[in-house]
Design a protein around this motif. Structure first.
Motif, PDB file in Angstrom:
ATOM      1  N   LEU A 183      40.086  50.076  35.223  1.00  0.00           N
ATOM      2  CA  LEU A 183      40.849  49.016  34.566  1.00  0.00           C
ATOM      3  C   LEU A 183      40.249  48.725  33.203  1.00  0.00           C
ATOM      4  O   LEU A 183      39.055  48.931  32.978  1.00  0.00           O
TER       5      LEU A 183
ATOM      6  N   TRP B 299      45.722  43.323  37.774  1.00  0.00           N
ATOM      7  CA  TRP B 299      45.974  44.538  38.560  1.00  0.00           C
ATOM      8  C   TRP B 299      46.318  44.186  40.006  1.00  0.00           C
ATOM      9  O   TRP B 299      47.310  44.668  40.557  1.00  0.00           O
TER      10      TRP B 299
ATOM     11  N   GLU C 286      50.309  45.531  40.016  1.00  0.00           N
ATOM     12  CA  GLU C 286      50.440  46.881  40.568  1.00  0.00           C
ATOM     13  C   GLU C 286      50.002  47.011  42.026  1.00  0.00           C
ATOM     14  O   GLU C 286      50.662  47.670  42.828  1.00  0.00           O
TER      15      GLU C 286
END
Length: 193
Positions: free
Chosen positions: A23, A134, A138
């Protein structure tokens, strides 16, 4: 009488179907899985008095650190958690992790620390916000939470800056080296700004 059945928030196998992600966060931060070569800096972090004060589980040797890293890899494969090295400028600056994963409800806990020479630069809030983005995007989680001692004002500032709202105080919840501490509970849910 019929039982109420709900599908899991995150289908089993969804996270482990891919490698643990790398990330990014503003300011050139990269969050990546730990490598065995990180063992010396990870062990050194636990010699810092502030990290020792707030993190009661501490590795005793580089060998034990590498065992922890192996457990982190198993946790990812088993969809139980993830731990990242927070890096910037070619060096490790800190750690951020999710754990206590509940795929059925889409809930996980967060934890973090930052090395002394990287403190005061916004590393922890930027990394925590990136993991939150995140996880709540996702990855499909609905809620992330974290707890810190009510005496740890720096951690409270990190949580708030990263969008984790203060939800309350859990009285006498955690044991630290100096005794029991009340803990603040913070959370961020999908849709929070």
């Amino acid at each position: 009488m019929r039982a109420l059945v709900t599908p899991p928030a995150i289908a089993p196998g969804t996270l482990a179907a891919r490698p643990q992600p790398v990330l990014t966060a503003p300011g050139g931060l990269a969050l990546r899985p730990w490598a065995d070569s990180d063992a010396p800096v990870f062990l050194a972090a636990y010699r810092d008095p502030a990290i020792r004060r707030w993190h009661t589980r501490q590795p005793a040797s580089e060998e034990q650190v590498r065992e922890w890293f192996e457990r982190y890899r198993r946790d990812w494969a088993g969809e139980q958690g993830a731990s990242w090295a927070v890096t910037g400028g070619g060096r490790v600056l800190g750690r951020i992790a999710i754990g206590s994963v509940d795929l059925d409800d889409g809930v996980a806990g967060c934890g973090y620390w930052v090395l002394p020479d990287a403190r005061g630069q916004g590393v922890a809030p930027r990394a925590l916000a990136a993991v939150g983005d995140w996880a709540l995007g996702e990855a499909g989680f609905h809620r992330l939470h974290l707890s810190h001692s009510t005496r740890n004002e720096a951690s409270c500032r990190v949580a708030l800056k990263a969008g984790f709202r203060l939800e309350g105080t859990k009285r006498s919840e955690a044991v630290h080296a100096d005794g029991r501490h009340d803990m603040h509970l913070h959370a961020r849910i999908r849709g929070d700004r």
